[in-house]
Design an enzyme around this catalytic site. Structure first.
Site, PDB file in Angstrom:
ATOM      1  N   ARG A  73       0.824  -1.224   0.000  1.00 30.00           N
ATOM      2  CA  ARG A  73       0.000   0.000   0.000  1.00 30.00           C
ATOM      3  C   ARG A  73       0.855   1.271   0.000  1.00 30.00           C
ATOM      4  O   ARG A  73       0.459   2.293  -0.559  1.00 30.00           O
ATOM      5  CB  ARG A  73      -0.935  -0.022   1.217  1.00 30.00           C
ATOM      6  N   ILE A  99      -7.088   7.599  -1.262  1.00 28.35           N
ATOM      7  CA  ILE A  99      -6.964   6.138  -1.354  1.00 28.35           C
ATOM      8  C   ILE A  99      -7.873   5.583  -0.260  1.00 28.35           C
ATOM      9  O   ILE A  99      -7.890   6.088   0.862  1.00 28.35           O
ATOM     10  CB  ILE A  99      -5.497   5.687  -1.170  1.00 28.35           C
ATOM     11  N   SER A 100      -8.672   4.558  -0.582  1.00 29.00           N
ATOM     12  CA  SER A 100      -9.658   4.060   0.378  1.00 29.00           C
ATOM     13  C   SER A 100      -8.981   3.407   1.582  1.00 29.00           C
ATOM     14  O   SER A 100      -7.858   2.901   1.497  1.00 29.00           O
ATOM     15  CB  SER A 100     -10.580   3.034  -0.286  1.00 29.00           C
ATOM     16  N   GLN A 101      -9.729   3.399   2.680  1.00 25.78           N
ATOM     17  CA  GLN A 101      -9.293   2.775   3.936  1.00 25.78           C
ATOM     18  C   GLN A 101      -9.136   1.261   3.712  1.00 25.78           C
ATOM     19  O   GLN A 101     -10.005   0.649   3.097  1.00 25.78           O
ATOM     20  CB  GLN A 101     -10.398   3.054   4.933  1.00 25.78           C
TER      21      GLN A 101
END
Ligand code: SAH
Length: 252
Positions: A73, A99-101
């Site tokens: 990530r 950016i998504s969790q």
């Protein structure tokens, strides 16, 4: 049309450049997040993230957990954000987007019930992170982004990291991506007030769609299945917070 984009909107990518990160401090009751740029720090940070933020909060699908543990990530965020990359929260990626969790990515991928042969469409490429994780679970991912520079950067990243089952397209994802339809799974990564009508017909029979739907502050994550007799009633998977789905294309 800019260099790097083919006429269909698909992007040809070259290897990305990497930067250097600093250190991070953990809160008193939080297990420390290893520095992902240190030797084997990324592996340790991801293991911690999967155990502490994903598996312990209800994601059980072993394929999803393995994929989350495999995707770096920290390579999907700006160098300055790298020390934060394994905290369980969204991070800015430029253009006012995030950016998504990690937990939300894992929950959505689990809800899609992905099989190795599936074809998946993602609306809202952003950094390319969710597409990278999804690509370890299916045969092919088509992902569409309305902000051209984000799409170019995501395509370069994905290619540079060897995620070769992902095709990135520039376009308005509210129309889906007809050239590669139908899809076994559709993952919508930005919130619309209502389910997008163009996506239903691009879902194969037996397919699943997972999307955040609703106005800011009241978004619900929903799942829709397409059976032989048509679409099953919408399932409510819980409250979520996503950036809004916007119309049109920027920066192309
Ligand atoms: N899945 C991404 C996070 C997405 S954030 C990741 O893992 O990094 C939502 C993204 O959806 C943003 O990049 C935003 O620009 C994009 N977006 C919003 N409306 C869109 C539309 N109509 N079509 C395609 N992308 C859209």
């Amino acid at each position: 049309m800019r260099p790097g984009l083919t006429r269909s909107g698909r992007i040809r990518a070259s290897a990305p450049a990497l930067g250097v990160a600093g250190l991070t401090m953990a809160g008193a009751d939080e297990p420390a997040i290893p520095d992902p740029t240190a030797a084997s720090g990324g592996d340790r940070a991801r293991r911690r993230m999967v155990e502490h933020d994903v598996a312990s909060r209800g994601v059980t699908d072993p394929r999803v957990l393995a994929a989350m543990a495999a995707v770096p990530r920290h390579r999907f965020v700006d160098p300055a954000q790298m020390p934060e990359a394994y905290a369980d929260r969204p991070l800015p990626i430029g253009g006012g987007q995030t950016i998504s969790q990690p937990l939300v990515v894992a929950l959505m991928l689990e809800a899609l019930e992905l099989a190795p042969g599936d074809r998946l469409l993602e609306v809202g490429t952003g950094s390319g992170y969710a597409a990278a994780v999804a690509s370890l679970l299916v045969a092919r991912v088509d992902t569409i982004e309305r902000i051209a520079p984000l799409a170019v950067q995501a395509a370069q990243r994905l290619a540079g990291l060897g995620f070769d089952r992902v095709a990135v397209h520039v376009g308005d994802g509210s129309e889906g991506w007809a050239p590669a339809a139908p899809y076994d799974a559709v993952l919508v990564s930005a919130a619309a007030p209502l389910l997008l009508p163009a996506l239903g017909p691009q879902l194969a029979v037996g397919g699943r769609l997972v999307a955040p739907v609703g106005p800011p502050g009241e978004q619900r994550l929903v799942r829709v299945r397409r059976g032989p007799e048509g679409f099953a009633p919408v399932e409510d998977l819980g409250g979520v917070r996503f950036v809004p789905l916007l119309p049109g294309v920027e920066g192309a």
